[in-house]
Scaffold this motif. Structure first.
Motif, PDB file in Angstrom:
ATOM      1  N   GLU A   1       0.854  -1.187   0.000  1.00 67.62           N
ATOM      2  CA  GLU A   1       0.000   0.000   0.000  1.00 67.62           C
ATOM      3  C   GLU A   1       0.891   1.240   0.000  1.00 67.62           C
ATOM      4  OE1 GLU A   1      -3.289   0.310  -0.253  1.00 67.62           O
ATOM      5  OE2 GLU A   1      -3.719  -1.842  -0.166  1.00 67.62           O
ATOM      6  N   THR A   2       0.381   2.305  -0.615  1.00 69.24           N
ATOM      7  CA  THR A   2       1.105   3.572  -0.663  1.00 69.24           C
ATOM      8  C   THR A   2       0.307   4.620   0.085  1.00 69.24           C
ATOM      9  OG1 THR A   2       2.106   3.011  -2.781  1.00 69.24           O
ATOM     10  CG2 THR A   2       2.094   5.341  -2.173  1.00 69.24           C
TER      11      THR A   2
ATOM     12  N   MET B   1       4.615   0.701   1.594  1.00 67.88           N
ATOM     13  CA  MET B   1       4.963  -0.319   2.592  1.00 67.88           C
ATOM     14  C   MET B   1       4.404  -1.658   2.157  1.00 67.88           C
ATOM     15  SD  MET B   1       4.098   1.228   6.317  1.00 67.88           S
ATOM     16  CE  MET B   1       5.129   2.461   7.058  1.00 67.88           C
ATOM     17  N   ASN B   2       5.017  -2.716   2.685  1.00 70.99           N
ATOM     18  CA  ASN B   2       4.441  -4.042   2.482  1.00 70.99           C
ATOM     19  C   ASN B   2       3.632  -4.430   3.713  1.00 70.99           C
ATOM     20  OD1 ASN B   2       6.267  -5.008   4.433  1.00 70.99           O
ATOM     21  ND2 ASN B   2       7.603  -5.973   2.934  1.00 70.99           N
TER      22      ASN B   2
ATOM     23  N   ALA C   1       3.185  10.501   5.690  1.00 78.37           N
ATOM     24  CA  ALA C   1       2.950   9.535   4.618  1.00 78.37           C
ATOM     25  C   ALA C   1       3.151   8.107   5.130  1.00 78.37           C
ATOM     26  CB  ALA C   1       3.876   9.817   3.443  1.00 78.37           C
ATOM     27  N   SER C   2       4.114   7.912   6.022  1.00 83.04           N
ATOM     28  CA  SER C   2       4.344   6.591   6.609  1.00 83.04           C
ATOM     29  C   SER C   2       3.150   6.156   7.451  1.00 83.04           C
ATOM     30  CB  SER C   2       5.609   6.590   7.464  1.00 83.04           C
ATOM     31  OG  SER C   2       6.741   6.853   6.676  1.00 83.04           O
TER      32      SER C   2
ATOM     33  N   ILE D   1      -2.224  -0.345   5.220  1.00 78.50           N
ATOM     34  CA  ILE D   1      -1.813  -1.746   5.374  1.00 78.50           C
ATOM     35  C   ILE D   1      -2.737  -2.436   6.371  1.00 78.50           C
ATOM     36  CG2 ILE D   1      -0.020  -3.253   6.329  1.00 78.50           C
ATOM     37  CD1 ILE D   1       0.622  -2.401   3.512  1.00 78.50           C
ATOM     38  N   LYS D   2      -3.020  -1.791   7.490  1.00 79.93           N
ATOM     39  CA  LYS D   2      -3.918  -2.387   8.488  1.00 79.93           C
ATOM     40  C   LYS D   2      -5.287  -2.655   7.885  1.00 79.93           C
ATOM     41  CE  LYS D   2      -1.575  -0.572  12.538  1.00 79.93           C
ATOM     42  NZ  LYS D   2      -1.603   0.361  13.648  1.00 79.93           N
ATOM     43  N   ALA D   3      -5.805  -1.711   7.093  1.00 86.71           N
ATOM     44  CA  ALA D   3      -7.096  -1.908   6.446  1.00 86.71           C
ATOM     45  C   ALA D   3      -7.032  -3.064   5.443  1.00 86.71           C
ATOM     46  CB  ALA D   3      -7.540  -0.623   5.748  1.00 86.71           C
ATOM     47  N   ALA D   4      -5.933  -3.138   4.696  1.00 88.49           N
ATOM     48  CA  ALA D   4      -5.779  -4.232   3.731  1.00 88.49           C
ATOM     49  C   ALA D   4      -5.699  -5.575   4.441  1.00 88.49           C
ATOM     50  CB  ALA D   4      -4.537  -4.007   2.873  1.00 88.49           C
TER      51      ALA D   4
END
Length: 103
Positions: free
Chosen positions: A29-30, A42-43, A73-74, A81-84
Motif C-alpha cells: 500500500e502507498t 509499505m508491504n 505519509a508513513s 496496510i492495516k485496512a488491507a
C-alpha cells in the motif's frame, strides 16, 4: 472455518498461519502526505519499500516540513496496510491483535 477444528489439528493451524504470512508479504500500500508531494510504499510487514518525493518538497530551507511529510505519509501507508490486512486476510477482526503478528 471452525477455530476449534484448527486447535484439534496443529498441523492445519501451522499451514493456515503460513498461508496468512505469505498473503501478508504480498500486500503493498502507498500512503501520501502534502497532497501527494510525499509518498511512502509499505508491504504487509510494515517495511518501507519506497519513498517518492516530488521535487517541490525538497526545500533546503525547510527540512523539518519534509521530515514531517515523510512521517505523515508513513502513518498513512501504515493505516492502509492495516485496512488491507483486515479486508484481505481477516486480521484485526474479532479482537485479533496485530501485535501478535509483529505489527
Amino acid at each position: 472455518m471452525n477455530p476449534f477444528d484448527l486447535l484439534k489439528n496443529p498441523q492445519a493451524l501451522k499451514e493456515q498461519f503460513a498461508k496468512v504470512q505469505e498473503e501478508i508479504k504480498k500486500i503493498e500500500e502507498t500512503g501520501s502526505a502534502g497532497g501527494g508531494i510525499v509518498k511512502v510504499t509499505m508491504n504487509g510487514e510494515f517495511e518501507i519499500l519506497k519513498v517518492e518525493l516530488n521535487p517541490i518538497a525538497v526545500d533546503p530551507r525547510d527540512i523539518q516540513m519534509l521530515q514531517d511529510l515523510i512521517v505523515a505519509a508513513s502513518h498513512d501507508a501504515s493505516s492502509r496496510i492495516k485496512a488491507a490486512l483486515e479486508n484481505r486476510v481477516g486480521l484485526g477482526r474479532n479482537g485479533i491483535d496485530f501485535s501478535a503478528f509483529g505489527m
